[in-house]
Design a protein around this motif. Structure first.
Motif, mmCIF file in Angstrom:
data_model
loop_
_atom_site.group_PDB
_atom_site.id
_atom_site.type_symbol
_atom_site.label_atom_id
_atom_site.label_comp_id
_atom_site.label_asym_id
_atom_site.label_seq_id
_atom_site.Cartn_x
_atom_site.Cartn_y
_atom_site.Cartn_z
ATOM 1 N N GLY A 188 53.554 52.871 25.336
ATOM 2 C CA GLY A 188 52.133 52.562 25.360
ATOM 3 C C GLY A 188 51.372 53.357 24.315
ATOM 4 N N TRP A 189 51.713 54.629 24.199
ATOM 5 C CA TRP A 189 51.073 55.469 23.182
ATOM 6 C C TRP A 189 51.412 54.980 21.778
ATOM 7 C CZ3 TRP A 189 53.132 58.405 19.238
ATOM 8 C CH2 TRP A 189 52.250 59.279 18.595
ATOM 9 N N ALA A 190 52.680 54.620 21.564
ATOM 10 C CA ALA A 190 53.108 54.165 20.243
ATOM 11 C C ALA A 190 52.429 52.861 19.854
ATOM 12 C CB ALA A 190 54.626 53.988 20.215
ATOM 13 N N SER A 191 52.368 51.897 20.776
ATOM 14 C CA SER A 191 51.730 50.619 20.460
ATOM 15 C C SER A 191 50.244 50.806 20.175
ATOM 16 C CB SER A 191 51.935 49.628 21.604
ATOM 17 O OG SER A 191 51.325 50.103 22.794
ATOM 18 N N ALA A 192 49.585 51.698 20.916
ATOM 19 C CA ALA A 192 48.160 51.955 20.684
ATOM 20 C C ALA A 192 47.945 52.647 19.341
ATOM 21 C CB ALA A 192 47.596 52.811 21.811
ATOM 22 N N ARG A 193 48.847 53.541 19.000
ATOM 23 C CA ARG A 193 48.722 54.245 17.720
ATOM 24 C C ARG A 193 48.902 53.280 16.553
ATOM 25 N NH1 ARG A 193 51.515 57.262 13.874
ATOM 26 N NH2 ARG A 193 50.440 59.196 13.265
ATOM 27 N N ILE A 194 49.873 52.372 16.672
ATOM 28 C CA ILE A 194 50.109 51.392 15.618
ATOM 29 C C ILE A 194 48.908 50.473 15.466
ATOM 30 C CG2 ILE A 194 51.523 49.410 14.942
ATOM 31 C CD1 ILE A 194 53.864 50.808 16.394
ATOM 32 N N GLY A 195 48.354 50.063 16.597
ATOM 33 C CA GLY A 195 47.200 49.161 16.570
ATOM 34 C C GLY A 195 45.865 49.860 16.472
ATOM 35 N N ASP A 196 45.872 51.199 16.393
ATOM 36 C CA ASP A 196 44.642 51.992 16.301
ATOM 37 C C ASP A 196 43.710 51.692 17.475
ATOM 38 O OD1 ASP A 196 43.052 53.924 15.172
ATOM 39 O OD2 ASP A 196 41.947 52.522 13.906
ATOM 40 N N ALA A 197 44.313 51.625 18.675
ATOM 41 C CA ALA A 197 43.546 51.365 19.892
ATOM 42 C C ALA A 197 43.500 52.625 20.749
ATOM 43 C CB ALA A 197 44.178 50.211 20.673
ATOM 44 N N SER A 198 42.863 52.510 21.901
ATOM 45 C CA SER A 198 42.743 53.652 22.800
ATOM 46 C C SER A 198 44.098 54.028 23.378
ATOM 47 C CB SER A 198 41.767 53.310 23.938
ATOM 48 O OG SER A 198 41.812 54.298 24.946
ATOM 49 N N ARG A 199 44.559 55.254 23.134
ATOM 50 C CA ARG A 199 45.864 55.698 23.639
ATOM 51 C C ARG A 199 45.855 55.788 25.155
ATOM 52 N NH1 ARG A 199 44.906 56.050 18.092
ATOM 53 N NH2 ARG A 199 46.456 57.333 17.019
ATOM 54 N N VAL A 200 44.799 56.343 25.713
ATOM 55 C CA VAL A 200 44.726 56.553 27.157
ATOM 56 C C VAL A 200 44.780 55.223 27.888
ATOM 57 C CG1 VAL A 200 43.299 57.420 29.038
ATOM 58 C CG2 VAL A 200 43.460 58.723 26.902
ATOM 59 N N ARG A 201 44.015 54.263 27.439
ATOM 60 C CA ARG A 201 43.983 52.953 28.095
ATOM 61 C C ARG A 201 45.338 52.259 28.013
ATOM 62 N NH1 ARG A 201 40.351 50.693 25.167
ATOM 63 N NH2 ARG A 201 38.602 51.560 26.341
ATOM 64 N N ALA A 202 45.974 52.327 26.843
ATOM 65 C CA ALA A 202 47.273 51.675 26.662
ATOM 66 C C ALA A 202 48.341 52.327 27.532
ATOM 67 C CB ALA A 202 47.682 51.732 25.191
ATOM 68 N N VAL A 203 48.345 53.656 27.579
ATOM 69 C CA VAL A 203 49.332 54.365 28.402
ATOM 70 C C VAL A 203 49.111 54.045 29.878
ATOM 71 C CG1 VAL A 203 50.074 56.642 29.187
ATOM 72 C CG2 VAL A 203 49.737 56.217 26.738
ATOM 73 N N ARG A 204 47.877 54.099 30.312
ATOM 74 C CA ARG A 204 47.567 53.819 31.723
ATOM 75 C C ARG A 204 47.979 52.403 32.107
ATOM 76 N NH1 ARG A 204 42.479 55.320 31.807
ATOM 77 N NH2 ARG A 204 41.629 53.266 31.326
ATOM 78 N N ARG A 205 47.665 51.444 31.246
ATOM 79 C CA ARG A 205 48.012 50.049 31.526
ATOM 80 C C ARG A 205 49.528 49.867 31.594
ATOM 81 N NH1 ARG A 205 44.891 47.792 27.734
ATOM 82 N NH2 ARG A 205 46.475 48.081 26.141
ATOM 83 N N ASN A 206 50.229 50.477 30.661
ATOM 84 C CA ASN A 206 51.687 50.363 30.609
ATOM 85 C C ASN A 206 52.341 50.981 31.840
ATOM 86 O OD1 ASN A 206 52.849 48.932 28.512
ATOM 87 N ND2 ASN A 206 53.890 50.711 27.669
ATOM 88 N N VAL A 207 51.904 52.176 32.168
ATOM 89 C CA VAL A 207 52.514 52.914 33.273
ATOM 90 C C VAL A 207 52.232 52.224 34.603
ATOM 91 C CG1 VAL A 207 52.399 55.059 34.592
ATOM 92 C CG2 VAL A 207 52.572 55.134 32.105
ATOM 93 N N ILE A 208 50.993 51.817 34.821
ATOM 94 C CA ILE A 208 50.644 51.166 36.090
ATOM 95 C C ILE A 208 51.414 49.857 36.253
ATOM 96 C CG2 ILE A 208 48.783 50.028 37.361
ATOM 97 C CD1 ILE A 208 46.879 52.153 36.274
ATOM 98 N N GLY A 209 51.485 49.070 35.194
ATOM 99 C CA GLY A 209 52.203 47.800 35.254
ATOM 100 C C GLY A 209 53.676 47.986 35.564
ATOM 101 N N GLY A 210 54.317 48.928 34.857
ATOM 102 C CA GLY A 210 55.737 49.170 35.087
ATOM 103 C C GLY A 210 56.018 49.748 36.455
ATOM 104 N N ALA A 211 55.191 50.690 36.882
ATOM 105 C CA ALA A 211 55.381 51.298 38.199
ATOM 106 C C ALA A 211 55.197 50.269 39.309
ATOM 107 C CB ALA A 211 54.391 52.453 38.382
ATOM 108 N N LEU A 212 54.192 49.419 39.156
ATOM 109 C CA LEU A 212 53.957 48.383 40.160
ATOM 110 C C LEU A 212 55.138 47.417 40.233
ATOM 111 C CD1 LEU A 212 51.981 47.140 42.186
ATOM 112 C CD2 LEU A 212 51.001 45.804 40.295
ATOM 113 N N ALA A 213 55.698 47.065 39.074
ATOM 114 C CA ALA A 213 56.851 46.167 39.053
ATOM 115 C C ALA A 213 58.032 46.780 39.807
ATOM 116 C CB ALA A 213 57.246 45.859 37.610
ATOM 117 N N MET A 214 58.282 48.069 39.585
ATOM 118 C CA MET A 214 59.409 48.721 40.266
ATOM 119 C C MET A 214 59.172 48.832 41.767
ATOM 120 S SD MET A 214 60.776 51.682 37.645
ATOM 121 C CE MET A 214 59.161 52.388 37.308
#
Length: 242
Positions: free
Chosen positions: A201-227
């Protein structure tokens, strides 16, 4: 008297913007492919681990998910990029035909493009004429289409990159679920996947110059919920004994 320094291009050794953009797109696709591999296979192996503690069953399910996911990603990317390449090829052929059949109108069009970009009419006309003398086709496809005829998208490369990225991502939950003792499998996998998703999430946000916190939170919550959901479903199905 010292000799005058040799002229140096202002962009010597610097890659063109289009090339940099293409590389960033490939990198972004690789990160997202790895992310898909992590989430998809983590959901499968955690769900199966909720139903059974048998290592062989978990391994079989994980490998099946890895292979199926990689092939699906490769096929989807191949079809998508093939369609894009067909469109690009058709546009290039259309431009060749127009240059062959109506060169005067194409010259006017090219001059108009540079005028719209801010050049005075006389200078825009001069630039268009000079570029047309040098390489009319290259000038038009660059200004009108933003394409490089020698660097079109390659569907086979895209398919291979997508499948490889998915496989690399999928290997993490596979190792995390299979290596620890039985009681530690799900917790170790959960923590490993969450950390990996935070990184992607951090890497994709950095590449796209987007918010790191939002991308990490979205990624982590989605993956954790799936598991959590797949583990609950696996436990329920395993308890029923179907």
């Amino acid at each position: 008297m010292s000799a005058a320094p040799e002229p140096v291009s202002a962009h010597q050794g610097e890659q063109h913007t289009q090339s940099i953009g293409a590389r960033l797109n490939w990198l972004r696709a690789g990160v997202l492919g790895a992310n898909d591999g992590i989430v998809s296979v983590a959901g499968i192996v955690v769900g199966v681990a909720g139903a059974t503690a048998d290592r062989g069953t978990i391994f079989t399910a994980g490998i099946a998910g890895l292979v199926a996911g990689a092939l699906s990603m490769a096929a989807g990317e191949y079809v998508s990029v093939s369609t894009q390449r067909d469109t690009e090829t058709a546009l290039l052929e259309k431009e060749r035909r127009e240059l062959r059949e109506m060169p005067a109108e194409e010259l006017d069009e090219l001059a108009g493009i540079y005028q719209e970009k801010g050049l005075p009419p006389d200078l825009a006309r001069q630039v268009a004429e000079e570029l047309t003398k040098h390489d009319a086709f290259a000038a038009h496809v660059d200004a009108e289409l933003g394409l490089d005829p020698d660097d079109l998208t390659n569907p086979w490369q895209a398919a291979g990159a997508s499948a490889s990225a998915f496989t690399v991502g999928a290997l993490l939950p596979m190792f995390a679920i299979l290596l620890p003792p039985t009681g530690w499998r799900v917790p170790v996998t959960f923590v490993s996947v969450v950390l990996a998703l935070a990184l992607t999430g951090w890497a994709s946000a950095r590449i796209g110059d987007a918010s790191r916190v939002r991308a990490v939170r979205r990624n982590v919550i989605g993956g954790a919920l799936a598991m959590v959901v797949t583990y609950a479903v696996g436990s329920l199905v395993g308890g029923i004994g179907i």
